[in-house]
Structures are given as C-alpha cells and as structure tokens.
Motif scaffolding. Structure first.
Motif, PDB file in Angstrom:
ATOM      1  N   ILE A 188      12.979   1.595  -4.115  1.00  7.07           N
ATOM      2  CA  ILE A 188      12.246   1.743  -2.862  1.00  7.07           C
ATOM      3  C   ILE A 188      11.178   0.656  -2.747  1.00  7.07           C
ATOM      4  O   ILE A 188      11.004   0.049  -1.680  1.00  7.07           O
ATOM      5  N   ARG A 189      10.459   0.405  -3.831  1.00 10.38           N
ATOM      6  CA  ARG A 189       9.436  -0.656  -3.815  1.00 10.38           C
ATOM      7  C   ARG A 189      10.068  -2.017  -3.512  1.00 10.38           C
ATOM      8  O   ARG A 189       9.528  -2.816  -2.745  1.00 10.38           O
ATOM      9  N   ALA A 190      11.216  -2.279  -4.130  1.00 10.32           N
ATOM     10  CA  ALA A 190      11.888  -3.564  -3.907  1.00 10.32           C
ATOM     11  C   ALA A 190      12.300  -3.704  -2.448  1.00 10.32           C
ATOM     12  O   ALA A 190      12.123  -4.775  -1.836  1.00 10.32           O
ATOM     13  N   TYR A 191      12.847  -2.648  -1.856  1.00  9.61           N
ATOM     14  CA  TYR A 191      13.241  -2.703  -0.447  1.00  9.61           C
ATOM     15  C   TYR A 191      12.016  -2.867   0.456  1.00  9.61           C
ATOM     16  O   TYR A 191      12.072  -3.550   1.478  1.00  9.61           O
ATOM     17  N   ARG A 192      10.921  -2.223   0.083  1.00  4.23           N
ATOM     18  CA  ARG A 192       9.678  -2.381   0.858  1.00  4.23           C
ATOM     19  C   ARG A 192       9.258  -3.837   0.887  1.00  4.23           C
ATOM     20  O   ARG A 192       8.866  -4.372   1.923  1.00  4.23           O
ATOM     21  N   GLN A 193       9.313  -4.499  -0.261  1.00  2.00           N
ATOM     22  CA  GLN A 193       8.902  -5.898  -0.334  1.00  2.00           C
ATOM     23  C   GLN A 193       9.820  -6.793   0.503  1.00  2.00           C
ATOM     24  O   GLN A 193       9.409  -7.850   0.966  1.00  2.00           O
ATOM     25  N   GLN A 194      11.056  -6.321   0.719  1.00  2.49           N
ATOM     26  CA  GLN A 194      11.999  -7.089   1.522  1.00  2.49           C
ATOM     27  C   GLN A 194      11.926  -6.741   3.006  1.00  2.49           C
ATOM     28  O   GLN A 194      12.677  -7.288   3.809  1.00  2.49           O
ATOM     29  N   GLY A 195      11.031  -5.800   3.381  1.00  2.03           N
ATOM     30  CA  GLY A 195      10.804  -5.520   4.787  1.00  2.03           C
ATOM     31  C   GLY A 195      11.307  -4.193   5.304  1.00  2.03           C
ATOM     32  O   GLY A 195      11.221  -3.935   6.511  1.00  2.03           O
ATOM     33  N   THR A 196      11.829  -3.321   4.441  1.00  5.56           N
ATOM     34  CA  THR A 196      12.307  -2.015   4.894  1.00  5.56           C
ATOM     35  C   THR A 196      11.136  -1.128   5.310  1.00  5.56           C
ATOM     36  O   THR A 196      10.120  -1.061   4.613  1.00  5.56           O
ATOM     37  N   THR A 197      11.282  -0.465   6.438  1.00  7.45           N
ATOM     38  CA  THR A 197      10.298   0.517   6.896  1.00  7.45           C
ATOM     39  C   THR A 197      10.600   1.841   6.209  1.00  7.45           C
ATOM     40  O   THR A 197      11.753   2.285   6.186  1.00  7.45           O
ATOM     41  N   LEU A 198       9.569   2.481   5.645  1.00  7.69           N
ATOM     42  CA  LEU A 198       9.773   3.665   4.807  1.00  7.69           C
ATOM     43  C   LEU A 198       9.016   4.862   5.351  1.00  7.69           C
ATOM     44  O   LEU A 198       7.832   4.779   5.663  1.00  7.69           O
ATOM     45  N   LEU A 199       9.718   5.995   5.459  1.00  7.60           N
ATOM     46  CA  LEU A 199       9.107   7.276   5.787  1.00  7.60           C
ATOM     47  C   LEU A 199       9.523   8.247   4.697  1.00  7.60           C
ATOM     48  O   LEU A 199      10.714   8.513   4.515  1.00  7.60           O
ATOM     49  N   ILE A 200       8.559   8.776   3.959  1.00  5.15           N
ATOM     50  CA  ILE A 200       8.874   9.575   2.781  1.00  5.15           C
ATOM     51  C   ILE A 200       8.037  10.848   2.745  1.00  5.15           C
ATOM     52  O   ILE A 200       6.852  10.835   3.084  1.00  5.15           O
ATOM     53  N   VAL A 201       8.668  11.951   2.368  1.00  2.00           N
ATOM     54  CA  VAL A 201       7.964  13.203   2.118  1.00  2.00           C
ATOM     55  C   VAL A 201       7.849  13.373   0.611  1.00  2.00           C
ATOM     56  O   VAL A 201       8.864  13.346  -0.102  1.00  2.00           O
ATOM     57  N   SER A 202       6.626  13.532   0.113  1.00  2.00           N
ATOM     58  CA  SER A 202       6.427  13.688  -1.320  1.00  2.00           C
ATOM     59  C   SER A 202       5.069  14.327  -1.577  1.00  2.00           C
ATOM     60  O   SER A 202       4.121  14.124  -0.814  1.00  2.00           O
ATOM     61  N   HIS A 203       4.992  15.119  -2.655  1.00  2.00           N
ATOM     62  CA  HIS A 203       3.716  15.667  -3.093  1.00  2.00           C
ATOM     63  C   HIS A 203       3.211  14.939  -4.344  1.00  2.00           C
ATOM     64  O   HIS A 203       2.235  15.370  -4.962  1.00  2.00           O
ATOM     65  N   ASP A 204       3.893  13.870  -4.692  1.00  2.00           N
ATOM     66  CA  ASP A 204       3.498  13.070  -5.843  1.00  2.00           C
ATOM     67  C   ASP A 204       2.400  12.107  -5.398  1.00  2.00           C
ATOM     68  O   ASP A 204       2.666  11.097  -4.754  1.00  2.00           O
ATOM     69  N   ARG A 205       1.175  12.437  -5.762  1.00  2.00           N
ATOM     70  CA  ARG A 205       0.033  11.641  -5.304  1.00  2.00           C
ATOM     71  C   ARG A 205       0.136  10.201  -5.783  1.00  2.00           C
ATOM     72  O   ARG A 205      -0.133   9.265  -5.013  1.00  2.00           O
ATOM     73  N   ALA A 206       0.524  10.006  -7.031  1.00  2.00           N
ATOM     74  CA  ALA A 206       0.604   8.643  -7.562  1.00  2.00           C
ATOM     75  C   ALA A 206       1.631   7.821  -6.803  1.00  2.00           C
ATOM     76  O   ALA A 206       1.382   6.665  -6.450  1.00  2.00           O
ATOM     77  N   ALA A 207       2.802   8.422  -6.537  1.00  2.00           N
ATOM     78  CA  ALA A 207       3.838   7.701  -5.803  1.00  2.00           C
ATOM     79  C   ALA A 207       3.391   7.414  -4.376  1.00  2.00           C
ATOM     80  O   ALA A 207       3.608   6.315  -3.851  1.00  2.00           O
ATOM     81  N   MET A 208       2.753   8.400  -3.750  1.00  2.00           N
ATOM     82  CA  MET A 208       2.295   8.236  -2.371  1.00  2.00           C
ATOM     83  C   MET A 208       1.303   7.080  -2.258  1.00  2.00           C
ATOM     84  O   MET A 208       1.396   6.240  -1.361  1.00  2.00           O
ATOM     85  N   GLN A 209       0.365   7.035  -3.173  1.00  2.00           N
ATOM     86  CA  GLN A 209      -0.671   6.006  -3.090  1.00  2.00           C
ATOM     87  C   GLN A 209      -0.162   4.647  -3.547  1.00  2.00           C
ATOM     88  O   GLN A 209      -0.681   3.621  -3.114  1.00  2.00           O
ATOM     89  N   ALA A 210       0.856   4.642  -4.412  1.00  2.00           N
ATOM     90  CA  ALA A 210       1.389   3.369  -4.884  1.00  2.00           C
ATOM     91  C   ALA A 210       2.303   2.719  -3.859  1.00  2.00           C
ATOM     92  O   ALA A 210       2.375   1.494  -3.777  1.00  2.00           O
ATOM     93  N   ILE A 211       3.016   3.533  -3.065  1.00  2.00           N
ATOM     94  CA  ILE A 211       4.028   3.000  -2.158  1.00  2.00           C
ATOM     95  C   ILE A 211       3.542   2.898  -0.726  1.00  2.00           C
ATOM     96  O   ILE A 211       3.834   1.934  -0.021  1.00  2.00           O
ATOM     97  N   CYS A 212       2.775   3.893  -0.262  1.00  2.00           N
ATOM     98  CA  CYS A 212       2.511   4.041   1.173  1.00  2.00           C
ATOM     99  C   CYS A 212       1.261   3.288   1.631  1.00  2.00           C
ATOM    100  O   CYS A 212       0.269   3.206   0.914  1.00  2.00           O
ATOM    101  N   ASP A 213       1.333   2.778   2.859  1.00  2.00           N
ATOM    102  CA  ASP A 213       0.168   2.178   3.505  1.00  2.00           C
ATOM    103  C   ASP A 213      -0.683   3.247   4.177  1.00  2.00           C
ATOM    104  O   ASP A 213      -1.900   3.084   4.317  1.00  2.00           O
ATOM    105  N   ARG A 214      -0.036   4.328   4.597  1.00  2.00           N
ATOM    106  CA  ARG A 214      -0.702   5.364   5.386  1.00  2.00           C
ATOM    107  C   ARG A 214      -0.053   6.702   5.081  1.00  2.00           C
ATOM    108  O   ARG A 214       1.096   6.760   4.629  1.00  2.00           O
TER     109      ARG A 214
END
Length: 406
Positions: A188-214
C-alpha cells in the motif's frame, strides 16, 4: 490518478411495524407510507484529492462499512452522490466475490475480471498473485477449505495485482498474521508513492498515522470530525471512553497542535514537569540523560482507586513508551476528595533526537475505558537533542558494545 467526491451521502432502511404493513403499503399506496426510516448514514461529505490517503475510524455500528459500500457502488444511497475518477480496486468484506466451491485459481480469474482485468492480463499476473499470496498448493484447492487468513491473502493479492488509481480497503486486513499485514501495508505504501489514492478503514493507530494524510471520524452515522490522523485518533480514543457526565474537548495549542481532553473531572492533572538530576525543569534534554517526570494530581471526589498512567509520543503521535501505576503495583485506594498527590517517575531518556509529547491518564484500573477521570493528550511537550552521543538514527538510543572476532 484517481479522486473521490462524496456529497450529502445518506443511507436509510425502511422499518415496518409488522409484516402486513409492507404488503399494505404496496397494495394501497394512496394511503401513504406505513414505514419509518432507519438512517444508517446522514449528510456525509468529503473529498479525496488525487494521490491523497484518508483513513476512516469509528466504533462498531458507526457506518464505516456501509459508507465504503456506497462509495464502491455495491449499495445504492438514499440521498447524495459519489463521484469517482480512475480505476478502483476495493477489498471490503473478506473474500467478497469468491465462490467457495471453486478453486483459488478459478476465483482469481472471476474476481480479477470483476475488477476490470482481462484474461490475458490475469494470465500474465497470475505468477505474481500466487507469489504474493503465499498459499502454496492451496491455490488449486476449493476456497471453502481456506482459513480466513488465506482468503484475505488471496483477495488482497488479486485486488492489488495491478496498481489501481483508487484503492479502498476495509478492516479485512486485520484477520491476517503479523507478517502478511506488514507485507500488505508495504505494498500500500509503495502504491501511495506511485500516486494511488487510498481510502482505508482501520483501528491500527500506527498504520493510520504512518500511511494517511488525513482521518475521518464517523459517529452514529454522521461525520463527527476531520483532521490530521493524530488529532482524530486522540478524539476517537476519548470518545470510546465517554460515559455519563464525561466530556470530550479539543483545543489548539500555541504550537498549532490539537489537544484532546476527556473525562468526568473527578481527578485532574494540575502540573507536569520534566526535571534533571538537580530538580531543575527542562524543555530540552540530552539523549540518554536521567530525568524525573513529576505529575501533580488534584482529587475532586472520593475515589475507591486511583491509577496514573503516562505515555510518551513522538511528533507524529506514535507511542514511544507508556505505563501506569497499575502495572507498577502502585494503585492508591480510598482517596479522599481534596487530596493533592505528586507522582515522580525516574528513568533515563533513551530517545532519539526530536520533539515529543506526554499524554496522561487518570483512571481506576489499567485502562481508561472503565472510569475515565481525565485523559489529556499533549499534556507536556519537550525536545530531545543529541549533544554528546555518537551519531545514530531512529527513535531509541540503544548504543551497543561491539566485539569483532576475526
């Protein structure tokens, strides 16, 4: 690059008082409706710009999965509209679209074509799908013999076999083992760096803060809060502990960060200082320096038990270390109203250079979900600098002794 526009989205289901009401409404429409509307989502509006990553959180029943189904078109909205540009890949319910009696390989071709991939393209991608899923010979076994983790591996591998413009992921990833979760988030991180728009549901705080802009918080079917992952996760953390008589408040600090405070106010933190060995307050600390965290507490009501916890977070809100007096077997019992208590925690500050914050929690047990007297994020801020240590990278100072044998 893909984008998502959600405007005034709402979803309601009809509820009839008894089984004959539905028939009566259908046969006698001029007598008016005989149902009531049960709104699952109401007035949801937000935008995902191309290349942006947004996380959605909320307690169970808040409407997260329904929102994703509306966005992907698997459920039709009652009100509002959704506009998506670009090729979409969605991983919603575990194994959605898989037929249990067909083999994994057969399901790959069926699910892949539903995602818009052609047979020739799937033939080319199949070795990569098999390699990423890592389910071995099970790829040619019926899906009904798969574990939930194996289904998730294969479903994720198909959905992300080719980089989509928009990737939508529900909490299905949570059923996987730690290794595959890490592997999935790396893709997912690799696709983000290549320009993929991401919408994700997660309760993993570390993953949320590491991946998401908002992040977006849903509460009782409505959009309760939008903001940075840190401030939204802090608010969510306070919200799940909210009880009768409790409050949740957010204020912006002079440093521009959003501080979240919650609790019933039966006990409060009145002062926090970080001191050196001489007892002098510090705002800038050397890597590895011995410090004392001093926390002063005022009790406003009789408390059967009182536990103080603290957590050190980095500038992104990621937890570095946390503990409480319950785990340290230092619980205070039968505390009288009006009591003033001072806690002192002594430890070497083995953190890497950077800015940090301290979160405090006053509860009756090991968690703030039982009795939340006070939870305060960004209760104290400090900076760690490397003044005289060897150069290193990372958030922890773990300098080793080296022995080389030749």
């Amino acid at each position: 690059m893909g984008s998502i526009l959600v405007h005034g989205l709402g979803k309601a289901y009809k509820q009839y008082p008894h089984r004959w009401s539905r028939l009566g409404e259908w046969l006698l429409p001029w007598r008016g409706p005989r149902h009531a509307l049960k709104w699952v989502l109401q007035d949801i509006s937000f935008t995902l710009a191309p290349g942006e990553a947004v996380g959605i959180i909320g307690i169970n029943g808040a409407g997260k999965s329904t929102l994703l189904k509306l966005i992907t078109g698997t459920t039709q909205p009652t009100t509002g509209r959704v506009t998506i540009s670009g090729r979409v890949a969605a991983l919603l319910e575990l194994g959605m679209g898989f037929h249990p009696d067909f083999t994994g390989r057969q399901n790959v071709y069926m699910a892949g074509q539903l995602l818009g991939l052609g047979v020739d393209e799937l033939n080319t991608l199949m070795p990569d799908i098999e390699a990423f899923a890592e389910i071995g010979d099970y790829i040619d076994q019926p899906v009904r013999v798969y574990s939930s983790g194996m289904q998730m591996r294969l479903a994720f591998s198909v959905a992300t076999a080719r980089r989509p413009d928009v990737l939508i992921v529900d909490e299905a990833l949570s059923v996987g083992d730690a290794y595959f979760q890490h592997k999935s988030f790396e893709r997912i991180r690799a696709y983000r760096q290549q320009g993929t728009t991401l919408l994700i549901v997660s309760h993993d705080r570390a993953a949320m803060q590491a991946i998401c802009d908002r992040a977006i918080l849903l509460d009782r079917g409505r959009l309760a809060l939008q903001g940075t992952p840190e401030e939204v996760m802090d608010y969510y953390n306070a919200l799940i502990a909210e009880r009768e008589g409790s409050t949740v408040a957010q204020v912006r600090t002079p440093e521009g960060r959003v501080q979240t405070t919650s609790g019933n106010g039966q006990a409060t933190v009145t002062a926090i200082t970080l001191e050196n060995e001489d007892g002098a307050p510090m705002e800038v600390v050397n890597v590895g320096a011995p410090v004392t965290l001093k926390v002063q507490v005022k009790v406003h009501a009789p408390l059967p038990k009182l536990v103080l916890g603290y957590m050190i977070k980095d500038r992104l809100g990621q937890p570095m270390y946390g503990t409480n007096t319950h785990h340290m077997q230092q619980v205070l019992e039968n505390v009288e109203a009006g009591a003033s208590i001072e806690y002192r925690f002594r430890f070497p500050l083995n953190l890497g250079a950077g800015s940090y914050s301290i979160t405090t929690a006053l509860t009756s047990s090991e968690t703030h979900l039982a009795d939340n007297y006070e939870w305060r994020d960004l209760a104290h801020l400090f900076i760690v600098m490397n003044m005289n240590r060897r150069e290193f990278v990372g958030s922890s100072w773990l300098e080793p002794e080296v022995e080389i044998v030749r």
